[in-house]
Design an enzyme around this catalytic site. Sequence first.
Site, PDB file in Angstrom:
ATOM      1  CG  ASN A   9     -43.967  31.178  12.183  1.00  0.00           C
ATOM      2  OD1 ASN A   9     -44.953  30.467  12.005  1.00  0.00           O
ATOM      3  ND2 ASN A   9     -42.728  30.722  12.148  1.00  0.00           N
ATOM      4  NE  ARG A  92     -42.850  28.860   8.347  1.00  0.00           N
ATOM      5  CZ  ARG A  92     -42.605  27.812   9.092  1.00  0.00           C
ATOM      6  NH1 ARG A  92     -42.806  27.861  10.389  1.00  0.00           N
ATOM      7  NH2 ARG A  92     -42.140  26.721   8.557  1.00  0.00           N
ATOM      8  CG  HIS A 181     -37.212  23.815   6.007  1.00  0.00           C
ATOM      9  ND1 HIS A 181     -36.686  22.557   6.168  1.00  0.00           N
ATOM     10  CD2 HIS A 181     -37.768  24.140   7.189  1.00  0.00           C
ATOM     11  CE1 HIS A 181     -36.928  22.124   7.390  1.00  0.00           C
ATOM     12  NE2 HIS A 181     -37.593  23.065   8.038  1.00  0.00           N
ATOM     13  NE  ARG A 242     -41.693  16.601  10.967  1.00  0.00           N
ATOM     14  CZ  ARG A 242     -41.323  17.865  10.740  1.00  0.00           C
ATOM     15  NH1 ARG A 242     -40.235  18.144  10.055  1.00  0.00           N
ATOM     16  NH2 ARG A 242     -42.070  18.847  11.197  1.00  0.00           N
ATOM     17  CD  GLU A 386     -37.087  29.657   8.127  1.00  0.00           C
ATOM     18  OE1 GLU A 386     -36.518  29.409   9.213  1.00  0.00           O
ATOM     19  OE2 GLU A 386     -37.960  28.928   7.643  1.00  0.00           O
TER      20      GLU A 386
END
Length: 401
Positions: A9, A92, A181, A242, A386
């Site tokens: 990643n 990823r 996601h 956010r 993940e």
Amino acid sequence: MSLKVLVLNSGSSSIKFELFEMPSEKRQARGLLEKIGEEQSKLTYTIGDSKYTIDQKVADHGQGLRLIIDALTDQSKGGLKDISEIGAVGHRVVHGGEAFSETVIIDDKVQKAVEEHIQLAPLHNPPNLLGIKVARELLPNVPQVAVFDTAYHQTMPAYAFTYPIPYELYEQLRVRRYGFHGTSHRYVAARAAKILGRKLEETNLITAHLGNGASMTAIQNGKSIDTTMGLTPLEGLIMGTRCGDIDPAIIAFLARVKDMPVAQIDNLLNKKSGMLGVSGLSNDMRSVEQAANEGNTRAALALEMYCYRIKKYVGAYTAAIGNVHALVFTAGVGENSDVVRERVCSNLQNIGYKIDVEKNRGVRGKELDIATADSPIRILIIPTNEELMIAQDTYALTAKK
Ligand code: ADP
């Protein structure tokens, strides 16, 4: 056949990695290289149960991956005998646009497509692409696979992914909801189906991935039919920094009244809003919960807003799906915060969600059904993974059967 899969990643100044033996899913090593390009970079990693740290300047991602491979093949620390033991690499990749609805083996065409999507994910796709390039150079004979955050949501119907703005913007620039996601939502959906004893293709779920970034997905018959994040990860839930859903006119208002350049507004909404912006304290849920407990009113407001927004989406997605089998909580906040889970589920019995408050209390990071025995809809905590999902995909595409 057994295969060692390296999962990468790659961020702008970091590379996260995990090495799995597949199909046993045994994790053999994991680590994080941080501060690439800075004066002092840092590699922390674990092989088996032993932890190691290397402090040394790493100029770029190529040098970084070389350092990671050297660490993984350091036999004095129980590493691999040779680099050739790595049988496949799974990357990823954040944005696959409309080009990718599933995991793919990387060739020049795929690499080019990742490059073409940079405009949609200017912060994420460039480092992802860099990771792919250096891994293909360093491990030229090893199959490499790209797993996209957006891919799982490509099953959304047009009425869910189209924005009500001039249609030409979709036709010309592909402005639409993509969602993110996806790897996490897909992983917990598969686990939830197993736990419920149902076929995934016959399972309806609402999955809430509540980490620093946060998103919810409506899943019908195992497929994503709607999700809260949009063209970018800014839309939807209130997150660490956010804002999630706001009146888009706020942007024009700030530009006009405060004379703010658009880049500054973008930064404000992405980096200075959410839990941090409202509480004025922190983006970290633990700190916000603690401050709220101690009587800090802005922290209490931020927490209430956070849970209320999730609750609203539970209602909306329950309506969208019709017959929900389970609501799933995952990621840092979802797996660990009993307060958030309890508040989200409070007073939802009329639409089928009955949380067992005692069962929920204090549960952290383990799979558990926290609904009452008579709750029509199950409420599940499922830790996400993940990296394992990427390793599973990579194995499925590359192992010679
Ligand atoms: P990322 O999106 O960076 O992968 P994580 O899934 O690790 O994020 O989630 C990070 C969030 O989880 C942080 O806001 C952190 O405060 C929260 N978190 C972790 N442990 C707890 C806890 N015990 N209680 C409440 N929140 C927690």
